[in-house]
Motif scaffolding. Structure first.
Motif, PDB file in Angstrom:
ATOM      1  N   ALA A 147       0.762  -1.155  -0.002  1.00 34.20           N
ATOM      2  CA  ALA A 147       0.284   0.023  -0.025  1.00 34.20           C
ATOM      3  C   ALA A 147       0.949   1.042   0.046  1.00 34.20           C
ATOM      4  O   ALA A 147       1.866   1.382   0.685  1.00 34.20           O
ATOM      5  CB  ALA A 147      -0.890   0.187   1.241  1.00 34.20           C
ATOM      6  N   ALA A 148       0.490   2.100  -0.745  1.00 30.37           N
ATOM      7  CA  ALA A 148       0.926   3.553  -0.769  1.00 30.37           C
ATOM      8  C   ALA A 148       0.063   4.504  -0.217  1.00 30.37           C
ATOM      9  O   ALA A 148      -0.904   5.097  -0.701  1.00 30.37           O
ATOM     10  CB  ALA A 148       1.405   4.235  -2.036  1.00 30.37           C
ATOM     11  N   ARG A 149       0.047   4.400   1.069  1.00 33.95           N
ATOM     12  CA  ARG A 149      -1.060   5.495   1.856  1.00 33.95           C
ATOM     13  C   ARG A 149      -1.189   6.763   1.454  1.00 33.95           C
ATOM     14  O   ARG A 149      -2.342   7.472   1.330  1.00 33.95           O
ATOM     15  CB  ARG A 149      -0.751   5.495   3.426  1.00 33.95           C
ATOM     16  N   SER A 150      -0.101   7.384   0.908  1.00 32.27           N
ATOM     17  CA  SER A 150      -0.207   8.724   0.470  1.00 32.27           C
ATOM     18  C   SER A 150      -0.981   8.897  -0.664  1.00 32.27           C
ATOM     19  O   SER A 150      -1.641   9.677  -0.671  1.00 32.27           O
ATOM     20  CB  SER A 150       1.182   9.371   0.401  1.00 32.27           C
ATOM     21  N   HIS A 151      -1.063   7.885  -1.509  1.00 28.41           N
ATOM     22  CA  HIS A 151      -1.953   7.852  -2.851  1.00 28.41           C
ATOM     23  C   HIS A 151      -3.231   7.074  -2.702  1.00 28.41           C
ATOM     24  O   HIS A 151      -3.877   6.898  -3.799  1.00 28.41           O
ATOM     25  CB  HIS A 151      -1.073   7.217  -3.813  1.00 28.41           C
ATOM     26  N   ARG A 152      -3.231   6.641  -1.285  1.00 27.76           N
ATOM     27  CA  ARG A 152      -4.348   5.794  -1.320  1.00 27.76           C
ATOM     28  C   ARG A 152      -4.610   4.484  -2.146  1.00 27.76           C
ATOM     29  O   ARG A 152      -5.550   4.138  -2.866  1.00 27.76           O
ATOM     30  CB  ARG A 152      -6.020   6.557  -1.173  1.00 27.76           C
ATOM     31  N   LEU A 153      -3.500   3.867  -2.408  1.00 32.24           N
ATOM     32  CA  LEU A 153      -3.431   2.822  -3.564  1.00 32.24           C
ATOM     33  C   LEU A 153      -3.073   1.395  -2.787  1.00 32.24           C
ATOM     34  O   LEU A 153      -2.074   1.377  -2.085  1.00 32.24           O
ATOM     35  CB  LEU A 153      -2.318   3.244  -4.526  1.00 32.24           C
ATOM     36  N   VAL A 154      -3.572   0.614  -3.129  1.00 34.11           N
ATOM     37  CA  VAL A 154      -3.345  -1.052  -2.711  1.00 34.11           C
ATOM     38  C   VAL A 154      -2.949  -1.765  -3.639  1.00 34.11           C
ATOM     39  O   VAL A 154      -3.593  -1.677  -4.956  1.00 34.11           O
ATOM     40  CB  VAL A 154      -4.557  -1.579  -2.048  1.00 34.11           C
ATOM     41  N   ILE A 155      -2.008  -2.548  -3.694  1.00 36.45           N
ATOM     42  CA  ILE A 155      -1.543  -3.505  -4.774  1.00 36.45           C
ATOM     43  C   ILE A 155      -1.754  -4.873  -4.167  1.00 36.45           C
ATOM     44  O   ILE A 155      -1.098  -5.164  -3.042  1.00 36.45           O
ATOM     45  CB  ILE A 155       0.006  -3.093  -5.362  1.00 36.45           C
ATOM     46  N   TYR A 173      -9.724   3.670  -0.984  1.00 37.70           N
ATOM     47  CA  TYR A 173      -8.600   3.221  -1.691  1.00 37.70           C
ATOM     48  C   TYR A 173      -8.689   2.650  -3.141  1.00 37.70           C
ATOM     49  O   TYR A 173      -9.843   2.237  -3.390  1.00 37.70           O
ATOM     50  CB  TYR A 173      -7.838   2.053  -0.830  1.00 37.70           C
ATOM     51  N   ARG A 174      -7.724   2.916  -3.880  1.00 42.28           N
ATOM     52  CA  ARG A 174      -8.056   2.118  -5.164  1.00 42.28           C
ATOM     53  C   ARG A 174      -7.211   0.865  -4.994  1.00 42.28           C
ATOM     54  O   ARG A 174      -6.222   0.957  -4.498  1.00 42.28           O
ATOM     55  CB  ARG A 174      -7.282   3.111  -6.593  1.00 42.28           C
TER      56      ARG A 174
END
Length: 121
Positions: free
Chosen positions: A40-48, A74-75
């Motif tokens: 996760a990149a919390r700053s970008h609200r992105l989950v992989i 989150y995306r």
């Protein structure tokens, strides 16, 4: 949580850790609510999420998990383990493209609600 990453996780983590990908901080095995995101990149609200053989037959559960994470703002992008191992450059390009898009509102407006600042015509 697992102490040892799978081969595809280790390979992707090499590129994500230490802000190596576009200077964005990623974390591994991130607890978000009742779920553990692979990355996760919390700053970008992105989950992989990386999907291996254990995800076969669990598509409905994965869809529910994704929907919940999206409701939290989150995306979620998913890749098969084989994508990372065979086409690593394309996986990284897809992640970079996802980082370039605006994060979802946090949390998403409930159905029927408008975002603040929007006006009706």
């Amino acid at each position: 949580m697992r102490s040892e990453p799978t081969g595809p996780e280790a390979r992707l983590w090499y590129h994500l850790r230490a802000k190596r990908l576009n200077g964005v901080k990623f974390s591994r095995q991130v607890v978000i609510g009742a779920f553990i995101a692979d990355f996760a990149a919390r700053s970008h609200r992105l989950v992989i999420e990386l999907d291996g053989d254990t995800h076969a037959g669990n598509e409905a559960r994965d869809a529910q998990r994704t929907a919940w994470l999206e409701r939290q703002g989150y995306r979620v992008i998913r890749f098969a383990n084989s994508d990372v191992m065979i086409n690593e450059a394309s996986v990284l390009e897809a992640i970079i493209a996802a980082l370039a898009t605006a994060p979802l509102p946090n949390p998403l407006p409930a159905s029927g609600e408008r975002e603040s600042g929007s006006s009706s015509l």
